[in-house]
Design a protein around this motif. Structure first.
Motif, short mmCIF file in Angstrom:
data_model
loop_
_atom_site.label_atom_id
_atom_site.label_comp_id
_atom_site.label_asym_id
_atom_site.label_seq_id
_atom_site.Cartn_x
_atom_site.Cartn_y
_atom_site.Cartn_z
N GLN A 117 71.32 -42.54 27.32
CA GLN A 117 70.63 -42.22 28.57
C GLN A 117 71.42 -41.19 29.37
O GLN A 117 70.85 -40.24 29.93
CB GLN A 117 70.42 -43.48 29.40
CG GLN A 117 69.42 -44.45 28.81
CD GLN A 117 69.38 -45.75 29.58
OE1 GLN A 117 70.11 -45.94 30.55
NE2 GLN A 117 68.51 -46.66 29.14
N LEU A 118 72.73 -41.39 29.43
CA LEU A 118 73.57 -40.45 30.18
C LEU A 118 73.58 -39.07 29.53
O LEU A 118 73.55 -38.04 30.23
CB LEU A 118 75.00 -41.00 30.31
CG LEU A 118 75.16 -42.23 31.20
CD1 LEU A 118 76.57 -42.78 31.09
CD2 LEU A 118 74.83 -41.90 32.64
N VAL A 119 73.62 -39.04 28.19
CA VAL A 119 73.60 -37.75 27.49
C VAL A 119 72.28 -37.04 27.73
O VAL A 119 72.25 -35.83 28.00
CB VAL A 119 73.87 -37.95 25.97
CG1 VAL A 119 73.55 -36.69 25.18
CG2 VAL A 119 75.32 -38.38 25.74
N ASP A 120 71.16 -37.78 27.65
CA ASP A 120 69.85 -37.18 27.90
C ASP A 120 69.76 -36.65 29.33
O ASP A 120 69.27 -35.54 29.57
CB ASP A 120 68.73 -38.22 27.67
CG ASP A 120 68.57 -38.57 26.19
OD1 ASP A 120 69.05 -37.79 25.34
OD2 ASP A 120 67.97 -39.63 25.91
N ALA A 121 70.26 -37.44 30.29
CA ALA A 121 70.23 -37.01 31.68
C ALA A 121 71.10 -35.76 31.86
O ALA A 121 70.72 -34.82 32.58
CB ALA A 121 70.71 -38.13 32.60
N ALA A 122 72.25 -35.73 31.18
CA ALA A 122 73.14 -34.57 31.30
C ALA A 122 72.49 -33.34 30.68
O ALA A 122 72.59 -32.22 31.22
CB ALA A 122 74.48 -34.87 30.63
N GLU A 123 71.81 -33.50 29.54
CA GLU A 123 71.13 -32.38 28.91
C GLU A 123 70.01 -31.84 29.81
O GLU A 123 69.84 -30.63 29.94
CB GLU A 123 70.56 -32.80 27.55
CG GLU A 123 71.61 -32.98 26.48
CD GLU A 123 71.04 -33.51 25.17
OE1 GLU A 123 69.83 -33.91 25.14
OE2 GLU A 123 71.78 -33.55 24.19
N ASP A 124 69.27 -32.79 30.44
CA ASP A 124 68.21 -32.37 31.35
C ASP A 124 68.79 -31.58 32.53
O ASP A 124 68.27 -30.53 32.92
CB ASP A 124 67.43 -33.58 31.88
CG ASP A 124 66.59 -34.24 30.79
OD1 ASP A 124 66.33 -33.58 29.76
OD2 ASP A 124 66.20 -35.41 30.99
N LYS A 125 69.87 -32.08 33.10
CA LYS A 125 70.52 -31.38 34.21
C LYS A 125 71.04 -30.02 33.77
O LYS A 125 70.95 -29.04 34.52
CB LYS A 125 71.68 -32.22 34.78
CG LYS A 125 71.26 -33.49 35.45
CD LYS A 125 70.63 -33.19 36.77
CE LYS A 125 70.28 -34.50 37.47
NZ LYS A 125 69.61 -34.31 38.72
N ALA A 126 71.58 -29.96 32.55
CA ALA A 126 72.10 -28.68 32.05
C ALA A 126 70.96 -27.68 31.87
O ALA A 126 71.10 -26.49 32.21
CB ALA A 126 72.84 -28.88 30.74
N GLU A 127 69.80 -28.15 31.36
CA GLU A 127 68.64 -27.27 31.19
C GLU A 127 68.14 -26.79 32.55
O GLU A 127 67.81 -25.60 32.73
CB GLU A 127 67.52 -28.00 30.44
CG GLU A 127 67.80 -28.21 28.97
CD GLU A 127 66.72 -29.03 28.30
OE1 GLU A 127 65.66 -29.30 28.92
OE2 GLU A 127 66.92 -29.41 27.14
N GLN A 128 68.08 -27.71 33.53
CA GLN A 128 67.63 -27.32 34.87
C GLN A 128 68.59 -26.30 35.49
O GLN A 128 68.16 -25.33 36.13
CB GLN A 128 67.54 -28.55 35.77
CG GLN A 128 66.41 -29.50 35.40
CD GLN A 128 66.45 -30.79 36.21
OE1 GLN A 128 67.34 -30.97 37.05
NE2 GLN A 128 65.49 -31.67 35.96
N ALA A 129 69.89 -26.52 35.28
CA ALA A 129 70.87 -25.59 35.83
C ALA A 129 70.74 -24.22 35.15
O ALA A 129 70.82 -23.17 35.81
CB ALA A 129 72.28 -26.14 35.64
N ALA A 130 70.51 -24.22 33.83
CA ALA A 130 70.36 -22.95 33.10
C ALA A 130 69.12 -22.22 33.59
O ALA A 130 69.14 -20.99 33.78
CB ALA A 130 70.29 -23.21 31.60
N GLU A 131 68.02 -22.95 33.80
CA GLU A 131 66.79 -22.33 34.30
C GLU A 131 67.01 -21.76 35.71
O GLU A 131 66.53 -20.66 36.01
CB GLU A 131 65.66 -23.35 34.30
CG GLU A 131 65.17 -23.75 32.93
CD GLU A 131 64.16 -24.86 32.96
OE1 GLU A 131 63.77 -25.31 34.08
OE2 GLU A 131 63.74 -25.30 31.89
N ALA A 132 67.75 -22.52 36.54
CA ALA A 132 67.99 -22.04 37.90
C ALA A 132 68.85 -20.78 37.88
O ALA A 132 68.60 -19.84 38.65
CB ALA A 132 68.68 -23.13 38.71
N VAL A 133 69.81 -20.72 36.97
CA VAL A 133 70.66 -19.53 36.86
C VAL A 133 69.82 -18.34 36.39
O VAL A 133 69.94 -17.22 36.90
CB VAL A 133 71.86 -19.78 35.91
CG1 VAL A 133 72.57 -18.50 35.56
CG2 VAL A 133 72.80 -20.79 36.52
#
Length: 139
Positions: A117-133
């Protein structure tokens, strides 16, 4: 004029205390016979006793110690609340080990699920951060 050191003062005080103590020790019999000394000792004892709690001083009856009821109470385990000590057998030990292994497996499974769950949440956050960048770069 000679300066007095701390050690000199302590040695002199020790010698004086030893001399006074020795004199009192040699004359202790005369002190004990003196009525003023006895009066002072009695006064100190009375003062100490007044601050101490009162004792219930009743005579001890020896028959109480050798009473038949007393002997019966000592030898009856049901009245005394004794606990039966049972040493574990090999089967008990195996059951304990099995239960511990089951609990350990449950803990490991729960930890793995939480990690996923934590890895999935971290991947989601990383994707959101990449999209925001990427959006920030495009603007």
């Amino acid at each position: 004029m000679k300066k007095k050191g701390i050690i000199d003062t302590l040695v002199k005080a020790g010698i004086a205390a030893a001399a006074i103590g020795g004199t009192i020790y040699l004359l202790k019999d005369k002190f004990e016979e003196d009525p003023k000394y006895k009066e002072a000792v009695d006064k100190v004892k009375d003062t100490i006793k007044s601050y101490m709690p009162a004792k219930d001083e009743k005579p001890v009856d020896e028959d109480d110690f050798f009473d038949e009821d007393f002997d019966q109470v000592i030898h009856t385990s049901s009245e005394r609340g004794y606990v039966n000590i049972k040493l574990p057998t090999e089967e008990d030990f195996e059951e304990f080990v099995d239960a511990a292994e089951d609990k350990a497996e449950q803990v490991v499974e729960a930890a793995e699920e939480k990690i996923e769950q934590l890895v999935d949440a971290a991947e989601d956050k990383a994707e959101q951060a990449a999209e925001a960048v990427e959006e920030f770069i495009e603007k």
